[in-house]
Design a protein around this motif. Sequence first.
Motif, short mmCIF file in Angstrom:
data_model
loop_
_atom_site.label_atom_id
_atom_site.label_comp_id
_atom_site.label_asym_id
_atom_site.label_seq_id
_atom_site.Cartn_x
_atom_site.Cartn_y
_atom_site.Cartn_z
N ALA A 258 0.83 -1.20 0.00
CA ALA A 258 0.00 0.00 0.00
C ALA A 258 0.87 1.25 0.00
CB ALA A 258 -0.94 0.00 1.20
N THR A 259 1.97 1.22 0.75
CA THR A 259 2.89 2.36 0.78
C THR A 259 3.55 2.58 -0.58
OG1 THR A 259 3.34 1.97 3.14
CG2 THR A 259 4.92 3.34 1.92
N ILE A 260 4.00 1.48 -1.19
CA ILE A 260 4.63 1.58 -2.51
C ILE A 260 3.65 2.15 -3.54
CG2 ILE A 260 5.59 0.26 -4.43
CD1 ILE A 260 6.77 -1.67 -2.33
N ILE A 261 2.41 1.63 -3.52
CA ILE A 261 1.40 2.10 -4.48
C ILE A 261 1.07 3.57 -4.24
CG2 ILE A 261 -1.02 1.83 -5.16
CD1 ILE A 261 -0.62 -1.21 -4.66
N PHE A 262 1.02 3.96 -2.97
CA PHE A 262 0.78 5.38 -2.67
C PHE A 262 1.87 6.25 -3.27
CE2 PHE A 262 1.89 9.00 0.08
CZ PHE A 262 0.73 9.75 -0.03
N ILE A 263 3.13 5.83 -3.12
CA ILE A 263 4.25 6.60 -3.66
C ILE A 263 4.18 6.67 -5.18
CG2 ILE A 263 6.77 6.64 -3.92
CD1 ILE A 263 6.93 5.38 -1.09
N VAL A 264 3.88 5.52 -5.81
CA VAL A 264 3.75 5.50 -7.27
C VAL A 264 2.62 6.43 -7.72
CG1 VAL A 264 3.14 4.04 -9.25
CG2 VAL A 264 4.70 3.18 -7.50
N GLY A 265 1.60 6.59 -6.89
CA GLY A 265 0.45 7.42 -7.24
C GLY A 265 0.65 8.91 -7.04
N ILE A 266 1.76 9.31 -6.41
CA ILE A 266 1.98 10.74 -6.15
C ILE A 266 1.99 11.56 -7.43
CG2 ILE A 266 3.68 12.41 -5.32
CD1 ILE A 266 4.30 10.49 -3.02
N PRO A 267 2.70 11.13 -8.50
CA PRO A 267 2.64 11.91 -9.74
C PRO A 267 1.22 12.04 -10.30
CG PRO A 267 4.48 10.37 -9.82
CD PRO A 267 3.67 10.01 -8.61
N SER A 268 0.40 11.00 -10.15
CA SER A 268 -0.99 11.09 -10.60
C SER A 268 -1.76 12.12 -9.78
CB SER A 268 -1.68 9.72 -10.51
OG SER A 268 -1.17 8.83 -11.47
N ALA A 269 -1.51 12.11 -8.46
CA ALA A 269 -2.19 13.05 -7.58
C ALA A 269 -1.83 14.50 -7.90
CB ALA A 269 -1.85 12.74 -6.12
N LEU A 270 -0.61 14.70 -8.36
CA LEU A 270 -0.13 16.06 -8.65
C LEU A 270 -0.29 16.44 -10.12
CD1 LEU A 270 3.16 15.98 -6.53
CD2 LEU A 270 0.89 16.78 -5.84
N SER A 271 -0.93 15.57 -10.91
CA SER A 271 -1.02 15.79 -12.35
C SER A 271 -1.85 16.99 -12.75
CB SER A 271 -1.59 14.54 -13.04
OG SER A 271 -0.67 13.48 -13.01
N TYR A 272 -2.74 17.43 -11.87
CA TYR A 272 -3.58 18.59 -12.20
C TYR A 272 -3.15 19.82 -11.41
CZ TYR A 272 -6.36 14.94 -14.34
OH TYR A 272 -6.77 13.89 -15.12
N GLY A 273 -1.97 19.72 -10.80
CA GLY A 273 -1.43 20.83 -10.04
C GLY A 273 0.01 21.12 -10.44
N ILE A 274 0.93 20.88 -9.52
CA ILE A 274 2.32 21.28 -9.75
C ILE A 274 3.03 20.43 -10.80
CG2 ILE A 274 2.57 22.26 -7.45
CD1 ILE A 274 3.99 19.77 -6.55
N MET A 275 2.46 19.26 -11.17
CA MET A 275 3.06 18.44 -12.22
C MET A 275 2.23 18.45 -13.51
SD MET A 275 4.66 15.05 -10.32
CE MET A 275 5.22 14.43 -11.93
N SER A 276 1.41 19.45 -13.68
CA SER A 276 0.52 19.49 -14.84
C SER A 276 1.28 19.64 -16.16
CB SER A 276 -0.50 20.62 -14.70
OG SER A 276 0.17 21.88 -14.57
N ASP A 277 2.48 20.19 -16.10
CA ASP A 277 3.28 20.37 -17.32
C ASP A 277 4.06 19.12 -17.71
OD1 ASP A 277 2.42 22.99 -17.61
OD2 ASP A 277 4.06 23.79 -16.40
N PHE A 278 4.11 18.13 -16.80
CA PHE A 278 4.84 16.89 -17.09
C PHE A 278 3.93 15.97 -17.89
CE2 PHE A 278 5.89 12.48 -16.08
CZ PHE A 278 7.24 12.45 -16.42
#
Length: 441
Positions: free
Chosen positions: A345-365
């Motif tokens: 669950a911890t690993i999956i949460f970490i992998v999901g961080i870029p998805s969580a930030l995709s509409y904010g600070i990582m929207s340009d990635f």
Amino acid sequence: MSSRDQFASKIGFILAAAGSAIGLGAIWKFPYMAGTNGGSVFIFLFILCTVFIGLPILIAEFMIGRRGQLDPINSFKAQAPSKPWYMIGWLGLVACGLILSFYSVVGGWILSYLFRAISMSLTGQGLDFAALFGEIISNPVEVLMAQGAFMLLTLLIVQAGIKGGIEVASKWMMPLLFIFFILLFIRSITLDGAMEGIKFMFVPDWSYLNAKTLLLALGQAFFSLSVGVSAMITYSSYLPRTENIVSSARNVAIMNIAISILAGLVIFPAVFALGYSPEQGPGLVFIMIPAVFEQLPMGGLFLIIFFILLLFATITSSIALLEVVVSIGVGKKTQARKRASWLFATIIFIVGIPSALSYGIMSDFTIMGKNFFDFADYLTNSIMMPIGALLISLFAGFHYSKKISQEEFQSSPFLFKTWLLIVRYIAPIAIIVILVRQAFA
């Protein structure tokens, strides 16, 4: 006799398997897919595709899992030693982990909305719900905290095991989900003008009867039944060999269709009654539904019920996704379940961080012109799931001898021959057509 944990009852398994299938696919994706593809014609084709293609592949997954009594990787290794079929299990492991990584982000959005609904901050203020949705999904602190909370709910259920965790949660959440849907359905169809929404769902516009709508309906059938990612192989591995997998699969498919139709009956009458368009796309749940309920008497209460319902449906799917990963990590070492649940669950949460930030600070990635969330969604739903479903269909259709598969099938010779024809030829051709369409879309 397998030392694996098992479901305590058939109804527990059916509710858990139905919960895996009945998630955002039925409540979030189905209404907007129907809304943008002609309503009734899409619904009719979706039902046909579910019954005649999705259901046979679901039976194939149940057959593989119940016969193997192991996690997906070891199940294929045991049933096809020295052959590479076990790669289907690895594909399921990666797909489930990746799906859950962005699925948990959406689960976090639901928690954010539920918190606002309970605090009565979604009604009576003339909010711009499109702007609110954008504000929520672009706030890095809120989305990460909400995603973490959703993952915590999921792992607490999974770590408790099959009987004490997944089965108990499913037995509570699935009946409540149906009850809440009935309440919302009754409220929706009593609105003035609601019959226009009913007509949209059941009076066909035959201009939408074309190859595009058929392919979209077939893709929705696969997505909504959770076939192709080994989730159903995992759940059925906890079934005793005496259970009839055909009747279980039929019940899961019926429940999935029923919930999908109910979701439409909740949303479309209200949308039409209040003068909105059904062709709103993915924002239907997070933008349209709050706007609709805001205008209803006791709208705040019904909005709370709706997001509780959506949360239940999302969690029943997320625990199935995490269970695939945990079951492979645990194997037969049942005492390691708690540790494995927290680790993965911890690993999956970490992998999901870029998805969580995709509409904010990582929207340009972007990858292939898509943000990380959309790319992960595309990779799993448009490539991994169809490939997994294709391989599972071919394995069940050609690897098993007719004698073995008929013994597992436990139904009439006519139904068995029909199933075998579908998993050997019809379903693979349909899936290949979907993959080709995705490649040239």
